[in-house]
Scaffold this active site. Structure first.
Site, mmCIF file in Angstrom:
data_model
loop_
_atom_site.group_PDB
_atom_site.id
_atom_site.type_symbol
_atom_site.label_atom_id
_atom_site.label_comp_id
_atom_site.label_asym_id
_atom_site.label_seq_id
_atom_site.Cartn_x
_atom_site.Cartn_y
_atom_site.Cartn_z
ATOM 1 N N GLU A 228 0.811 -0.792 -0.129
ATOM 2 C CA GLU A 228 0.298 -0.254 -0.595
ATOM 3 C C GLU A 228 0.528 1.369 0.016
ATOM 4 O OE1 GLU A 228 -2.598 0.072 3.310
ATOM 5 O OE2 GLU A 228 -3.524 2.269 2.980
ATOM 6 N N HIS A 288 -8.862 0.301 -0.254
ATOM 7 C CA HIS A 288 -8.628 0.683 0.832
ATOM 8 C C HIS A 288 -10.266 1.584 0.876
ATOM 9 C CE1 HIS A 288 -5.644 -1.100 4.022
ATOM 10 N NE2 HIS A 288 -6.236 -1.766 3.442
#
Ligand code: RNT
Ligand code: ZN
Length: 421
Positions: A228, A288
């Site tokens: 991420e 996300h």
């Protein structure tokens, strides 16, 4: 709410959508097949259970607010999660962070954790019929206090964190194996600098090497890896080592998924827009689902334009089977169980909205160069009775509808949360 009234409203809605060639039952079935990964960390403000007074620190993440009732123990967190799941239609997953292990009062450092510390979570997940996802925790720790972990100039500190992530991937693989569903292990690290550095290349070189070592392992079990990126954090305003481009290259080269956090881009940059650009390269993506507000990337998710745009892109690109949706936010200023449910329901609502779009018709209009027709139909979809389809979906899934679920959260607050002091 009166069930007959909801059903009648649904019947009318079904006809209206059918006129446009949309099968609302089919859309509901497709929605029911999607599992969201609910983030455990909304329940206790990213504290975890490494010590009784564990609290979020460092890592450029901040949780604000001191609303009463946060979960203080594993049991309380599980109890709260079970309540949240009971208000969210469908079957979902739970996303754990390494600091949420069952350490049974033993001081267990991050380079010493193993699947045994998550056995009680696995047992609980089986009982609840949910699957698990996992995250290494590279913040809230003395060796992360400088905001540097896998890219730290000190090789001993890098070694510590490499060991932690390797262990976390093994834990994730074991969870996936035990629950017969691949566990997504996501890696986010806080590394960056407050002021400009002359050493960008050196930080990135060190991170690259740490990651190469971590992902050279292939733990046995069922595991899916993601990395991420972020734009900036508190204390990493000027430079973030793991930027979007950095991780995109790494993920592609090593066969990992990129994780796109909706709060980790420039405010006018659209995560929705990135989906089709990444699909030719990546078989699967992790999103996300979050809401950025000014300096924060982690506000409670609402049914906003950008969440709808994301879901529309996913359905238009027929990518629903290739995208993992995980919630990521934390807000300590309001009822935490309610915050979970608001975000989860908003995400599912947005997906339902997208599944009710007449994409085929739009494609035909576009092919016929009828730009006006496309625009007008898209506008029309916004005022069709989508809420009636959602309400009926909730009824069928056996979860409270409309004001009833709000009352259920308030009742839980009175009966359970307010008794914690
Ligand atoms: C932080 C990242 C990361 C965290 C969680 C707690 O900016 O979004 O995903 O929110 O790992
Ligand atoms: Zn995130």
């Amino acid at each position: 709410m009166n069930q007959t009234r909801i059903e009648t409203a649904y019947e009318l809605a079904r006809e209206q959508y059918a006129e446009l060639g949309i099968d609302t039952d089919l859309a509901s079935d497709r929605l029911a097949s999607v599992a969201l990964s609910l983030h455990c960390w909304q329940g206790d403000d990213v504290g975890g259970f490494e010590s009784p007074d564990a609290a979020l620190s460092g890592g450029g993440l901040a949780v604000t607010g001191n609303y009463p009732g946060k979960a203080r123990t594993l049991d309380e967190l599980r109890h709260d999660l079970a309540h949240a799941f009971s208000l969210i239609p469908g079957s979902h997953r739970l996303n754990l962070h390494a600091i949420y292990g069952d350490f049974a009062g033993q001081k267990t450092d991050r380079d010493a954790i193993g699947p045994e510390h998550f056995q009680s979570w696995i047992d609980w997940a089986k009982e609840q019929r949910i699957k698990l996802d996992f995250n290494a925790t590279l913040f809230s720790h003395p060796l992360a206090e400088q905001g540097l972990t896998l890219s730290h100039p000190d090789a001993n500190i890098r070694r510590f964190w490499i060991e932690h992530v390797k262990r976390c991937r093994r834990i994730g693989a074991a969870m996936g194996e035990a629950l017969e569903s691949s566990c997504v292990h996501n890696l986010w690290i806080p590394d960056g600098t407050k002021n400009d550095t002359t050493d960008r290349a050196a930080y990135r070189q060190r991170l690259w090497e740490s990651l190469c070592e971590i992902y050279a392992d292939s733990p046995s079990g069922r595991l899916l890896d993601s990395v991420e990126s972020k734009l900036f954090g508190i204390g990493s305003e000027s430079f973030v080592v793991g930027s979007h481009e950095f991780y995109l290259g790494f993920a592609q080269k090593h066969g990992l998924m990129p994780c796109l956090d909706m709060g980790h881009y420039h405010p006018t940059e659209s995560v929705a827009e990135k989906i089709s650009a990444l699909m030719p390269v990546f078989e699967q993506l992790l999103i996300h689902v979050s809401r950025g507000v000014r300096w924060d990337s982690d506000h409670v998710v609402h049914f906003t334009d950008d969440v709808r745009a994301l879901m529309l892109e996913i359905t238009r690109a027929q990518a629903l089977e290739r995208v993992h949706l995980a919630l990521d936010y934390f807000d300590a200023s309001l009822n935490r169980v309610g915050a979970w449910v608001i975000g989860a329901r908003a995400t599912l609502k947005a997906l339902l909205f997208a599944l009710l779009e007449p994409a085929e018709t739009l494609r035909k209009l576009e092919a016929a160069n009828d730009g006006f027709g496309c625009m007008a139909l898209t506008e029309r979809m916004k005022s069709l009775p989508f809420g009636a389809v959602w309400d009926w979906y909730c009824v069928k899934a056996g979860v409270p509808v409309g004001a009833e679920w709000i009352a259920a959260v308030h009742a839980y607050e009175n009966e359970v949360l307010n008794k914690r002091n």
